[in-house]
Design a protein around this motif. Structure first.
Motif, PDB file in Angstrom:
ATOM      1  N   THR A  53      -2.791  36.619  45.229  1.00  0.00           N
ATOM      2  CA  THR A  53      -1.521  36.331  45.893  1.00  0.00           C
ATOM      3  C   THR A  53      -1.538  36.836  47.324  1.00  0.00           C
ATOM      4  O   THR A  53      -2.267  37.776  47.653  1.00  0.00           O
ATOM      5  N   ASP A 123       6.494  38.642  39.541  1.00  0.00           N
ATOM      6  CA  ASP A 123       5.109  38.193  39.359  1.00  0.00           C
ATOM      7  C   ASP A 123       4.910  37.295  38.140  1.00  0.00           C
ATOM      8  O   ASP A 123       4.320  36.236  38.238  1.00  0.00           O
ATOM      9  N   VAL A 124       5.393  37.662  36.968  1.00  0.00           N
ATOM     10  CA  VAL A 124       5.188  36.854  35.760  1.00  0.00           C
ATOM     11  C   VAL A 124       6.467  36.855  34.932  1.00  0.00           C
ATOM     12  O   VAL A 124       7.275  37.780  35.034  1.00  0.00           O
ATOM     13  N   GLY A 148       0.970  38.263  39.139  1.00  0.00           N
ATOM     14  CA  GLY A 148       1.090  36.847  38.843  1.00  0.00           C
ATOM     15  C   GLY A 148       0.357  36.399  37.604  1.00  0.00           C
ATOM     16  O   GLY A 148       0.297  35.202  37.318  1.00  0.00           O
TER      17      GLY A 148
END
Length: 205
Positions: A53, A123-124, A148
């Motif tokens: 990222t 991120d997730v 991520g």
């Protein structure tokens, strides 16, 4: 076979392999001497890789502990400057050292360059968690997580294609060592051979 244990073990292997390759601490207690065998808190170093990222400002950690922002996003910044828990400047591994109550289950997520107090840059779609170990004053290094992504998983509950592949290989390994499965395969092979050798009628010939 417990697939969750299999995935966790493979995740640990991947994360520790990355730490070794980068010359960083492996996850777990450090080799520093304990300052107090009965310490009520443990110094925990969170680590997350930004390789996948682009970080505009900084990576942040937010969790359900005061040391992790007390659920206020984009307040507690991680570092990549070799200071205060970060092991090597500019290596793309962002770190943050927090003193946390031993034995507590901590829930947390990472964010990227968002505004303080605003839930943006997550991120997730998963909440990360772990139990703070009681290490008598030693520093505990968290695995190097990936911003991520969660290794071998598509979300908190489901494995991704790579994770399913690990499970399939484990199942195949167990079956190959099972005599009943070997007999079944041999029987199926014999049945196929018998069927293919049987005479066929030539209808209309």
């Amino acid at each position: 076979m417990h697939s969750d244990r299999l995935i966790r073990a493979e995740q640990s292997r991947i994360e520790n392999e990355l730490a070794t390759r980068l010359g960083l601490h492996a996850a777990g207690p450090s080799d520093r001497p304990a300052r107090s065998p009965s310490s009520p808190v443990t110094r925990v170093v969170f680590r997350v890789s930004s390789v996948a990222t682009a970080v505009a400002d900084a990576l942040y950690v937010v969790g359900d502990q005061p040391a992790l922002g007390d659920l206020t996003p984009n307040r507690v910044a991680l570092r990549d400057d070799g200071r205060e828990g970060d092991e090597r400047a500019g290596d793309g591994i962002w770190s943050y050292a927090a003193s946390l109550p031993a034995g507590t289950t901590v829930h947390y997520v990472y964010t990227d360059s968002g505004r303080e107090g605003v839930w943006e840059g997550l991120d997730v779609p998963a909440i990360r968690r772990f139990v703070v170990p009681s290490e008598g004053g030693e520093t505990v290094y968290r695995p190097i997580e990936s911003f991520g992504a969660v290794s071998l998983q598509s979300d908190s509950w489901h494995t991704d294609a790579a994770g399913l592949g690990e499970i399939a290989r484990a199942v195949l390994g167990m079956l190959e060592d099972e005599p009943a499965f070997e007999r079944f395969v041999a029987s199926a092979g014999n049945s196929s051979a018998t069927a293919s050798s049987a005479p066929h009628s030539n209808v209309g010939g």
